[in-house]
Every structure is written in structure tokens, then in C-alpha cells.
Design an enzyme around this catalytic site. Structure first.
Site, PDB file in Angstrom:
ATOM      1  N   ASP A  68       0.854  -1.188   0.000  1.00  0.00           N
ATOM      2  CA  ASP A  68       0.000   0.000   0.000  1.00  0.00           C
ATOM      3  C   ASP A  68       0.887   1.234   0.000  1.00  0.00           C
ATOM      4  O   ASP A  68       1.549   1.536   1.007  1.00  0.00           O
ATOM      5  CB  ASP A  68      -0.879   0.017   1.257  1.00  0.00           C
ATOM      6  CG  ASP A  68      -2.024  -0.978   1.181  1.00  0.00           C
ATOM      7  OD1 ASP A  68      -2.743  -0.958   0.179  1.00  0.00           O
ATOM      8  OD2 ASP A  68      -2.191  -1.752   2.129  1.00  0.00           O
ATOM      9  N   ARG A 136      -7.481  10.201   2.178  1.00  0.00           N
ATOM     10  CA  ARG A 136      -6.959   9.207   1.222  1.00  0.00           C
ATOM     11  C   ARG A 136      -7.535   9.413  -0.172  1.00  0.00           C
ATOM     12  O   ARG A 136      -7.052   8.812  -1.138  1.00  0.00           O
ATOM     13  CB  ARG A 136      -7.282   7.802   1.720  1.00  0.00           C
ATOM     14  CG  ARG A 136      -6.654   7.467   3.058  1.00  0.00           C
ATOM     15  CD  ARG A 136      -7.194   6.165   3.602  1.00  0.00           C
ATOM     16  NE  ARG A 136      -6.838   5.044   2.766  1.00  0.00           N
ATOM     17  CZ  ARG A 136      -7.435   3.851   2.824  1.00  0.00           C
ATOM     18  NH1 ARG A 136      -8.445   3.649   3.662  1.00  0.00           N
ATOM     19  NH2 ARG A 136      -7.044   2.874   2.033  1.00  0.00           N
ATOM     20  N   LYS A 166      -8.761   1.636  -6.200  1.00  0.00           N
ATOM     21  CA  LYS A 166      -9.508   1.072  -5.084  1.00  0.00           C
ATOM     22  C   LYS A 166     -10.405   2.157  -4.460  1.00  0.00           C
ATOM     23  O   LYS A 166     -10.138   3.348  -4.623  1.00  0.00           O
ATOM     24  CB  LYS A 166      -8.550   0.486  -4.040  1.00  0.00           C
ATOM     25  CG  LYS A 166      -7.568   1.470  -3.424  1.00  0.00           C
ATOM     26  CD  LYS A 166      -6.579   0.745  -2.523  1.00  0.00           C
ATOM     27  CE  LYS A 166      -5.708   1.714  -1.759  1.00  0.00           C
ATOM     28  NZ  LYS A 166      -4.699   1.039  -0.918  1.00  0.00           N
ATOM     29  N   HIS A 167     -11.505   1.769  -3.820  1.00  0.00           N
ATOM     30  CA  HIS A 167     -12.021   0.427  -3.527  1.00  0.00           C
ATOM     31  C   HIS A 167     -13.346   0.285  -4.274  1.00  0.00           C
ATOM     32  O   HIS A 167     -14.344   0.843  -3.827  1.00  0.00           O
ATOM     33  CB  HIS A 167     -12.227   0.255  -2.037  1.00  0.00           C
ATOM     34  CG  HIS A 167     -11.018   0.607  -1.214  1.00  0.00           C
ATOM     35  ND1 HIS A 167     -10.688   1.911  -0.883  1.00  0.00           N
ATOM     36  CD2 HIS A 167     -10.038  -0.175  -0.675  1.00  0.00           C
ATOM     37  CE1 HIS A 167      -9.576   1.913  -0.161  1.00  0.00           C
ATOM     38  NE2 HIS A 167      -9.156   0.662  -0.019  1.00  0.00           N
ATOM     39  N   HIS A 179     -13.024  -2.388   8.024  1.00  0.00           N
ATOM     40  CA  HIS A 179     -12.117  -3.168   8.866  1.00  0.00           C
ATOM     41  C   HIS A 179     -12.868  -3.780  10.047  1.00  0.00           C
ATOM     42  O   HIS A 179     -12.514  -4.851  10.526  1.00  0.00           O
ATOM     43  CB  HIS A 179     -10.981  -2.290   9.411  1.00  0.00           C
ATOM     44  CG  HIS A 179     -10.009  -1.835   8.370  1.00  0.00           C
ATOM     45  ND1 HIS A 179     -10.233  -0.739   7.583  1.00  0.00           N
ATOM     46  CD2 HIS A 179      -8.810  -2.334   7.999  1.00  0.00           C
ATOM     47  CE1 HIS A 179      -9.215  -0.569   6.766  1.00  0.00           C
ATOM     48  NE2 HIS A 179      -8.325  -1.517   6.994  1.00  0.00           N
ATOM     49  N   ASP A 250      -9.899  -6.604  -1.268  1.00  0.00           N
ATOM     50  CA  ASP A 250      -9.272  -5.908  -0.148  1.00  0.00           C
ATOM     51  C   ASP A 250      -8.845  -6.981   0.844  1.00  0.00           C
ATOM     52  O   ASP A 250      -9.155  -8.170   0.690  1.00  0.00           O
ATOM     53  CB  ASP A 250     -10.256  -4.919   0.475  1.00  0.00           C
ATOM     54  CG  ASP A 250      -9.565  -3.785   1.227  1.00  0.00           C
ATOM     55  OD1 ASP A 250      -8.366  -3.906   1.511  1.00  0.00           O
ATOM     56  OD2 ASP A 250     -10.238  -2.785   1.544  1.00  0.00           O
TER      57      ASP A 250
END
Length: 479
Positions: A68, A136, A166-167, A179, A250
């Protein structure tokens, strides 16, 4: 050896005391299993270069080495170049600068043996309560984000690096973190279609892979499966966006895909739905066994063969780089660092307040919203150190500068500052002359009063030093 293991990419993590030595048994076992590559976390450039060289030489086939690197190779490998986060590049608004950032990232990644970069982020920053996208993303405007995503992809792919938008189909509308749970986006289909524009731009620019989101979109797939397991969502990527590369999941340690099915169920369902590469399952051997048990009843032979062929083609495509047989040149990291500093200086800007009066000594106070989770934060003394290096006096009696660190982190499950950070700000702001915000500009709404606020985007070393240079400039202008 299990042929289906080539779809799997385990993680290898560097540790300060052991480097990568503690991973040796895992490496040997997974090479014997026949995995397709690895995702790497941490390490200095020399250690990573040695690792990729040694592992590649012992492998039964060409391997993919990924990481990443949304903020440059320095994001994972500290002695390489740190770059500003995508939101800062979107603020600057120059696609040529974004392309140069990708060029620097890809050159340095290639120099240490990496051939697959999990970037750029193609998500839109549309939801203020989103806990994990924030800085991000290149921004909230689809056309602008598409321009930066395409520029990033073209520049990085020119180095023979595989990029990964992504994503897919977009994590920007979530208010939960995949997550920790399965986020559900209840937006109508036309809104979801609008979120696809940056992914279409990435495909047209030549990205070799697309990473899926562990997010459910009921308006698109009424089963409410996460996109990583949704055949309708993944078919759209192939049929409508025309993507013919590798679809990579992912991380398979995330609750968004594991909930209710576990790792074994997740890997089987993902491949059946159209995923080709399985990123970071907790147990690579168990994942390979699950795939083997599921074939051919749950995994049609044609689907497995297609996934294996795509992973093999990707490994072949990135094996030699842009010039077959050429050894990647050593990057000019000094030149790269100077470029990164110049870009960071463009990104630092005043959010609030036009007049300020700073006088020495400068009294530095810190509000760190990033502590308390399972991961260590980076150094927080670099701002003060840069001021001292510039010859400024630090200590009580002069102007107070409050540093607010608030990065998107997986353990937080929130977008805003936490209660303890807000309370600390309330104590510090009455005597503050300036706040330096190392986070998303939206967080200014939680900084009370009318004290001037300068945006520095992220707490990485690069941005701390850039914020310090901004303060030095303000002081010198006032003298």
C-alpha cells in the site's frame, strides 16, 4: 503444492528487532504451497530489496510483490520518499504534480523489487462521517478525482508497475469502516453509478488491477453481499467498464468480508463471484485448502482457470518492467525528497484567520487523536525540531501553537475528533495563537473560537516539516 494457491497473497511484516527473519518459516511454507506473491509492510529499502530478491529466486513461478503506497514508498519503507496524501494533491489541483508523485512512487517501488502498488484511491470523499477514506481521496468531485486517478495510473504503469484502483465500486459513501464491520450504502443506483467515474478513468488509463470494497450496496445487489462477494457488482466492472485485468480483494482479515462466513467461506465466495487474487488471508494454507475443497462444486473450473490465467499474466507483465531485461535504476532519493518538500509546501494553507501575531518563544502543545489504537503513531516531535533547526526559540512565554493530529485510522470507527481530543482543545485554545491541523480540513469545525487554523493534511514527517516551514515564513514576514 496446491495450484489454486497462486491466487493467494499472504502478508510479510518487518519488525525492528528481527527485520524479516521471523517470517522465514512462513515464506518457506507459502512458497512450497505455491502462492502468487506477497504484500509487504515495513522495512528499510535494503531489507526489502534483499527480501524480494531472495524470495523471488526461490519461487516456483514469477511472484507479485505488493504494498500500500498511497502516500509514496515512504508510507511503508521510511527511508524512501514520503509524499503528501491524495487529498492534498487534489487541493493543489495539478494533474502533472500527481503524475510526478506516481512516477516517484513507482520508480522507488521498482528499485526494491515491488511490482504491484495498491493505489491510487479512486473513492470520492463525499460523506463527512466516513471514518476511513477522508484524506486518502483526491476529493469529492468525480471529474477532478478521475483526472488525478488517471494521471497517477498512467505515470506509475509506465514504470512497469501494476497499479490498483480502489475500492471498487466506491467506499466514499460509507459511515462505517469495513475493517470493523460490513458497511451498507443505501444510496440509489444512479448515485452509485456516479461514483464509478474515477474507476472508469483508471481502466481507460490502463490500470492492471482493481481492488474491491468490503461494502454492501443493496440498490445494486439486493442480497446485500459485500462487493467483494457480489457477482452483479463485479460483472459490471468487466462488462460495463471494460476491465480485463486482475480483480483483487481488499484484505481478507477485515470484518466486512469475514462476518458470518469466516476466512474459508470468504475466499471461496470471492473467487466464485469474480475475484482473481485473494489479498492477505490470515492463514494461506487454510485458504488454499478451502479453494481446493470447493472445486469444482462451488468453483466452476472455467472460473478458476480464468482467475489463475489473469494472475499469471499480471506476474508476467510486471516481471521485466518497462524495458525487458533491464535492471531498475537506483532512484535519486535526494531529488525525490526535494520534490516532495516542494509539493508539501504547496499543500499547506490557511483554513481560517487572516491576521495572526506569532512571537518567540513558541510554545508547542499537542492534541493527538491517533493514539489509543493497536498501532503506534509516528514521531510527533518533528514539527518542533524543524522550528529549532530554523533557529526559532521554543518554550513558554510566547505564542502557543496547538498541533492536532487526526489521521484516518482503522481502529477509530469515526470521522470526527474524539471526546478526549475535543476536551484537550477546549483547554488549550484560549491561549492559542495558531492551530496546525494534521488531518482533514472538515475537522476545523470542531476547533472552537476564531484562532487561525493552518491545514497540513497528515501527521507524516513530510507534512510536519512543511507546516514548520510555513510557520517560519509567517514569523519572518512579520519581522
Amino acid at each position: 503444492m496446491n495450484p489454486l494457491a497462486r491466487l493467494i497473497l499472504p502478508a510479510l511484516r518487518w519488525r525492528p528487532r528481527t527485520g524479516f527473519r521471523h517470517e522465514q518459516r512462513r515464506i518457506e511454507a507459502t512458497l512450497d504451497l505455491g502462492v502468487g506473491g506477497y504484500i509487504l509492510f515495513g522495512g528499510n529499502a535494503a531489507a526489502v530489496r534483499d527480501l524480494t530478491r531472495d524470495v523471488a529466486s526461490a519461487a516456483p513461478h514469477r511472484l507479485l510483490f505488493a504494498s500500500d503506497l498511497e502516500r509514496g514508498a515512504g508510507q511503508q519503507f521510511p527511508d524512501l520518499t514520503h509524499l503528501p496524501p491524495p487529498a492534498a494533491l487534489g487541493f493543489i489541483g495539478r494533474a502533472d504534480i500527481t503524475a510526478r508523485c506516481a512516477d516517484v512512487t513507482a520508480a522507488e517501488a521498482r528499485s526494491v523489487g515491488l511490482n504491484w502498488v495498491y493505489a491510487p484511491v479512486a473513492d470520492l470523499d463525499t460523506e463527512a462521517e466516513n471514518p476511513i477514506v477522508q484524506t486518502r481521496s483526491f476529493g469529492d468531485d468525480a471529474a477532478r478525482v478521475s483526472e488525478h486517478v488517471a494521471a497517477w495510473v498512467r505515470a506509475a504503469e509506465a514504470h512497469g508497475i501494476a497499479t490498483s484502483a480502489k475500492h471498487y465500486p466506491g467506499h466514499g459513501r460509507t459511515t462505517a469502516d469495513s475493517h470493523a464491520t460490513l458497511p451498507v450504502v443505501d444510496a440509489p443506483r444512479d448515485a452509485l453509478n456516479a461514483d464509478l467515474e474515477p474507476f472508469g478513468a483508471a481502466v481507460r488509463a490502463g490500470t492492471k488491477s482493481v481492488m474491491t470494497a468490503h461494502v454492501a450496496y443493496p440498490a445494486w445487489d439486493a442480497s446485500a453481499l459485500p462487493a467483494s462477494l457480489s457477482a452483479p457488482v463485479l460483472r459490471h466492472l468487466r462488462a460495463e467498464l471494460g476491465f480485463d485485468g486482475v480483480i483483487v480483494s481488499d484484505a481478507l482479515i477485515m470484518e466486512g468480508i469475514l462476518r458470518g462466513r469466516g476466512s474459508s467461506g470468504a475466499v471461496v465466495q470471492a473467487v466464485a463471484a469474480g475475484v482473481d487474487a485473494l489479498l492477505y488471508p490470515r492463514d494461506a494454507l487454510a485458504a488454499a485448502r478451502a479453494l481446493e475443497r470447493a472445486a469444482p462444486d462451488q468453483l466452476p473450473r472455467a472460473r478458476v482457470d480464468d482467475a489463475l490465467a489473469r494472475v499469471a499474466r499480471l506476474a508476467d507483465a510486471v516481471a521485466a518492467g518497462p524495458t525487458p531485461g533491464a535492471h531498475p535504476p537506483e532512484p535519486n532519493t535526494a531529488e525525490h525528497a526535494a520534490f516532495a518538500d516542494a509539493v508539501a509546501d504547496l499543500a499547506v494553507h490557511l483554513l481560517r484567520g487572516e491576521q495572526m501575531s506569532l512571537r518567540e518563544p513558541l510554545d508547542i502543545a499537542i492534541v493527538d487523536d491517533d493514539v489509543g489504537g493497536p498501532y503506534q503513531v509516528g514521531r510527533r516531535d518533528l514539527f518542533a525540531q524543524a522550528l529549532e533547526d530554523a533557529g526559532l526559540a521554543l518554550g513558554p512565554g510566547g505564542s502557543r501553537i496547538v498541533l492536532v493530529y487526526a489521521e484516518p485510522r482503522s481502529w477509530k470507527s469515526r470521522a470526527s475528533l474524539g471526546a478526549s481530543s475535543v476536551a484537550a482543545l477546549a483547554r488549550l485554545l484560549p491561549r492559542a495563537s495558531l492551530v496546525a491541523l494534521f488531518g482533514h480540513p472538515r475537522l476545523m469545525a470542531q476547533i472552537g473560537g476564531d484562532v487561525p487554523v493552518v491545514c497540513a493534511w497528515h501527521g507524516q514527517p513530510l507534512m510536519q516539516r512543511a507546516a514548520a516551514r510555513w510557520v517560519v515564513g509567517q514569523l519572518r514576514e512579520g519581522r
